[in-house]
Structure formats: structure tokens, C-alpha cells
Design a protein around this motif. Structure first.
Motif, PDB file in Angstrom:
ATOM      1  N   GLN A 188       0.831  -1.205   0.000  1.00 30.82           N
ATOM      2  CA  GLN A 188       0.000   0.000   0.000  1.00 30.82           C
ATOM      3  C   GLN A 188       0.862   1.250   0.000  1.00 30.82           C
ATOM      4  OE1 GLN A 188      -2.709   0.226   3.306  1.00 30.82           O
ATOM      5  NE2 GLN A 188      -3.870   1.920   2.440  1.00 30.82           N
ATOM      6  N   ALA A 189       1.911   1.258   0.825  1.00 34.22           N
ATOM      7  CA  ALA A 189       2.788   2.430   0.900  1.00 34.22           C
ATOM      8  C   ALA A 189       3.511   2.669  -0.425  1.00 34.22           C
ATOM      9  CB  ALA A 189       3.797   2.249   2.034  1.00 34.22           C
ATOM     10  N   GLY A 190       3.845   1.586  -1.132  1.00 37.61           N
ATOM     11  CA  GLY A 190       4.569   1.718  -2.395  1.00 37.61           C
ATOM     12  C   GLY A 190       3.677   1.878  -3.601  1.00 37.61           C
ATOM     13  N   GLY A 191       2.373   1.947  -3.381  1.00 38.17           N
ATOM     14  CA  GLY A 191       1.448   2.119  -4.497  1.00 38.17           C
ATOM     15  C   GLY A 191       1.350   0.909  -5.403  1.00 38.17           C
ATOM     16  N   GLU A 192       1.642  -0.280  -4.836  1.00 33.36           N
ATOM     17  CA  GLU A 192       1.552  -1.494  -5.648  1.00 33.36           C
ATOM     18  C   GLU A 192       0.091  -1.892  -5.789  1.00 33.36           C
ATOM     19  OE1 GLU A 192       4.188  -4.730  -4.535  1.00 33.36           O
ATOM     20  OE2 GLU A 192       5.425  -3.325  -3.407  1.00 33.36           O
ATOM     21  N   ARG A 193      -0.303  -2.120  -7.022  1.00 28.82           N
ATOM     22  CA  ARG A 193      -1.661  -2.571  -7.283  1.00 28.82           C
ATOM     23  C   ARG A 193      -1.592  -3.918  -7.990  1.00 28.82           C
ATOM     24  NH1 ARG A 193      -1.712   2.098  -9.835  1.00 28.82           N
ATOM     25  NH2 ARG A 193      -2.480   1.136 -11.764  1.00 28.82           N
ATOM     26  N   ASN A 194      -2.646  -4.670  -7.837  1.00 29.88           N
ATOM     27  CA  ASN A 194      -2.664  -6.035  -8.364  1.00 29.88           C
ATOM     28  C   ASN A 194      -2.367  -6.087  -9.850  1.00 29.88           C
ATOM     29  OD1 ASN A 194      -2.937  -8.768  -8.311  1.00 29.88           O
ATOM     30  ND2 ASN A 194      -5.153  -8.799  -8.141  1.00 29.88           N
ATOM     31  N   TYR A 195      -2.857  -5.109 -10.603  1.00 30.46           N
ATOM     32  CA  TYR A 195      -2.722  -5.167 -12.050  1.00 30.46           C
ATOM     33  C   TYR A 195      -1.876  -4.016 -12.604  1.00 30.46           C
ATOM     34  CZ  TYR A 195      -6.663  -8.239 -11.169  1.00 30.46           C
ATOM     35  OH  TYR A 195      -7.472  -9.227 -10.685  1.00 30.46           O
ATOM     36  N   SER A 196      -0.993  -3.468 -11.792  1.00 33.62           N
ATOM     37  CA  SER A 196      -0.224  -2.317 -12.233  1.00 33.62           C
ATOM     38  C   SER A 196       0.820  -2.678 -13.281  1.00 33.62           C
ATOM     39  CB  SER A 196       0.455  -1.639 -11.043  1.00 33.62           C
ATOM     40  OG  SER A 196       1.300  -2.549 -10.363  1.00 33.62           O
ATOM     41  N   ASN A 197       1.251  -3.932 -13.331  1.00 33.89           N
ATOM     42  CA  ASN A 197       2.175  -4.369 -14.376  1.00 33.89           C
ATOM     43  C   ASN A 197       2.016  -5.873 -14.564  1.00 33.89           C
ATOM     44  OD1 ASN A 197       4.492  -6.002 -13.017  1.00 33.89           O
ATOM     45  ND2 ASN A 197       4.168  -4.246 -11.665  1.00 33.89           N
ATOM     46  N   PRO A 198       2.460  -6.414 -15.699  1.00 34.64           N
ATOM     47  CA  PRO A 198       2.246  -7.837 -15.986  1.00 34.64           C
ATOM     48  C   PRO A 198       2.970  -8.795 -15.052  1.00 34.64           C
ATOM     49  CG  PRO A 198       2.725  -6.618 -17.996  1.00 34.64           C
ATOM     50  CD  PRO A 198       3.015  -5.696 -16.859  1.00 34.64           C
ATOM     51  N   PHE A 199       3.942  -8.310 -14.274  1.00 33.61           N
ATOM     52  CA  PHE A 199       4.664  -9.182 -13.355  1.00 33.61           C
ATOM     53  C   PHE A 199       3.948  -9.324 -12.008  1.00 33.61           C
ATOM     54  CE2 PHE A 199       8.138  -7.794 -16.179  1.00 33.61           C
ATOM     55  CZ  PHE A 199       8.585  -9.042 -16.579  1.00 33.61           C
ATOM     56  N   GLY A 200       2.869  -8.585 -11.791  1.00 35.52           N
ATOM     57  CA  GLY A 200       2.160  -8.688 -10.524  1.00 35.52           C
ATOM     58  C   GLY A 200       2.815  -7.866  -9.433  1.00 35.52           C
ATOM     59  N   PHE A 201       2.549  -8.246  -8.190  1.00 33.28           N
ATOM     60  CA  PHE A 201       3.080  -7.504  -7.050  1.00 33.28           C
ATOM     61  C   PHE A 201       4.596  -7.619  -6.955  1.00 33.28           C
ATOM     62  CE2 PHE A 201      -1.273  -8.344  -5.372  1.00 33.28           C
ATOM     63  CZ  PHE A 201      -1.659  -7.029  -5.219  1.00 33.28           C
ATOM     64  N   LYS A 202       5.216  -6.599  -6.395  1.00 37.92           N
ATOM     65  CA  LYS A 202       6.663  -6.601  -6.175  1.00 37.92           C
ATOM     66  C   LYS A 202       7.012  -7.176  -4.801  1.00 37.92           C
ATOM     67  CE  LYS A 202      10.564  -3.373  -5.759  1.00 37.92           C
ATOM     68  NZ  LYS A 202      10.964  -1.946  -5.823  1.00 37.92           N
ATOM     69  N   THR A 203       6.169  -6.919  -3.810  1.00 37.52           N
ATOM     70  CA  THR A 203       6.475  -7.286  -2.427  1.00 37.52           C
ATOM     71  C   THR A 203       5.795  -8.597  -2.044  1.00 37.52           C
ATOM     72  OG1 THR A 203       6.603  -4.938  -1.857  1.00 37.52           O
ATOM     73  CG2 THR A 203       6.434  -6.506  -0.034  1.00 37.52           C
ATOM     74  N   TRP A 204       6.620  -9.572  -1.591  1.00 37.56           N
ATOM     75  CA  TRP A 204       6.117 -10.875  -1.161  1.00 37.56           C
ATOM     76  C   TRP A 204       6.910 -11.341   0.055  1.00 37.56           C
ATOM     77  CZ3 TRP A 204       2.162 -13.475  -3.787  1.00 37.56           C
ATOM     78  CH2 TRP A 204       1.803 -12.940  -5.032  1.00 37.56           C
TER      79      TRP A 204
END
Length: 250
Positions: free
Chosen positions: A128-144
Motif C-alpha cells: 500500500q505504501a509503495g502504491g503497488e496494485r494487483n494489475y499495475s504491471n504484468p509481473f504482478g506484485f513486487k512485495t512478497w
């Protein structure tokens, strides 16, 4: 130390202290070209001073070794708790302890459950803090969170439903992906032309043939629509492959 001569790899795999377990791995199954440790004291010397092992100084030395050796970034508790709801943390800690069904809990076990709960919630807070959204890019989320702890997975169904996304990446997925992926520079150079076939291969290689073909079929269906919809579908497939604990890797 008294039973060390009788410890074999099968027994070592079940030791719950990571440094002791890794010591036996290094001793009983050393990598090619790497000399086995002479003993426990000399092995610990690779990470910290033996006399400091159970002190704050020893913990700092081990932490700094891991940071320098593997390029880690250290986050103190204060930063880990940023954006985490304290009540949700307490509730999730209790559910994890319940899944582990431990009797006569010790402080250490409660602390470990709290750490696990904090990792789960930190993934969502950082996205949420990094503005990651489920569909923001084809690779998916960055943080896991790279783990496969079954008790944590069972205890976190509510979080997955509420956040509408998973938080846990399978280590097997990452190992296969890194082993088969091109360099980051090559990815940057070919990003616009790499989809859909190369992404399908990279994310699905080493899966069973039927699963691999199924993934390609899904990607093909996505590209029957426009590119924007295809990118969203690819992100969805990426996240599913990263966190799917039912897939069988060969």
C-alpha cells in the motif's frame, strides 16, 4: 556436542535451529570445492565471534554479515510495524499460535508467532505504501514473503480474503524463475516484445506439461482481447503462479 558423531543428514534436516542445521549441512554435505568446517566453534567464526554468539553484539555481527554477504536491507521492528494495525497483529498472532497447537507456550514461541504475523501484515502495508496494485504491471506484485509455513498459510485466510491478494511466494517458484530467466538488462531491452510467449515460458518452465499448457492457454485467451486487458490478465496469472502451493514442480 555429545551426539555430534551420530548425527546424519536425515536427523540434521529436523533440527529447528538454523545455524546448527546449516553447520551439519556444511559438515556432512559440503559444496564442491568448499572445505568442511573443523568444528562448531570455527563454523560460528564465519558469522560472528564465538564468545559473542548469545549476546547483542553477536546478533549485530550476524546481521551485518547477512547484509553485506547477500545485499539484504535490515528493517527494525519500528519500521516493520509501520502501517500495521496493532489489534490485527494481536489477533493474527493468536490464530497462528492456535494453528501450531502448542501447549505450555514459551515466550520464544509467542515471539516467533508475532514475527510471522508481522511479516504477513508488513507485506500488505508495504504494498500500500509503495502504491503497488494487483494489475499495475504484468509481473504482478513486487512485495512478497518468501516462505511456505503451512501453519501461517492456514491462519491467514481472513487476510487473503480482505486484501483480495496473497502475500506468500513459493520458494520453488523463485528458484526456477531465477534459474531460467534472462538478465535484467535483457529484460529491459526486450520488454515490449517479450509477451506473451516468453513470459509464459519463464513463469511456467519446470511445471508439469499439462500445467504449462494450461498457463499458455490462459495467456492466449487474454490476448484475444486488447493489450490493456491482456496486461491485467498476465499480472493475475503471475501472482497465481508465485503463490500457488498446489502446483507440482518437477
Amino acid at each position: 556436542m555429545e551426539v555430534e558423531p551420530y548425527v546424519d543428514l536425515d536427523l540434521a534436516r529436523n533440527i529447528d535451529r538454523i545455524l546448527i542445521r546449516s553447520y551439519y549441512y556444511a559438515k556432512l554435505s559440503p559444496q564442491d570445492g568448499v572445505r568442511s568446517p573443523a568444528g562448531w566453534r570455527s563454523y560460528i567464526g564465519n558469522f560472528c565471534e564465538f564468545k559473542s554468539l548469545h549476546s547483542e553484539k553477536g546478533r549485530e555481527q550476524i546481521r551485518e554479515y547477512l547484509i553485506r554477504r547477500f545485499g539484504f536491507i535490515y528493517e527494525p521492528d519500528s519500521e516493520m510495524l509501520s502501517g500495521v494495525d496493532p489489534d490485527e497483529l494481536k489477533a493474527l498472532t493468536r490464530r497462528i499460535l492456535g494453528e501450531r497447537k502448542k501447549k505450555n507456550l514459551r515466550d520464544k514461541e509467542e515471539r516467533l508467532a508475532e514475527n510471522d504475523a508481522m511479516h504477513v501484515l508488513r507485506v500488505y502495508a508495504r504494498r500500500q505504501a509503495g502504491g503497488e496494485r494487483n494489475y499495475s504491471n504484468p509481473f504482478g506484485f513486487k512485495t512478497w514473503w518468501l516462505t511456505q509455513d503451512a501453519s501461517v498459510r492456514r491462519a491467514t485466510g481472513l487476510q487473503v480474503v480482505e486484501k483480495k491478494s496473497r502475500f506468500m511466494m513459493r520458494p520453488e517458484f523463485l528458484l526456477h524463475f531465477i534459474a531460467l530467466s534472462p538478465s535484467a538488462e535483457k529484460v529491459r531491452q526486450s520488454y515490449e516484445t517479450v509477451f506473451p510467449t516468453l513470459l509464459g515460458v519463464r513463469l511456467s518452465s519446470r511445471l508439469r506439461e499439462d500445467i504449462f499448457k494450461s498457463a499458455l492457454d490462459e495467456i492466449g485467451k487474454a490476448f484475444e482481447v486488447d493489450e490493456a486487458r491482456a496486461a491485467v490478465r498476465l499480472a493475475d496469472l503471475s501472482n497465481q503462479l508465485k503463490s500457488d502451493f498446489l502446483k507440482q514442480y518437477e
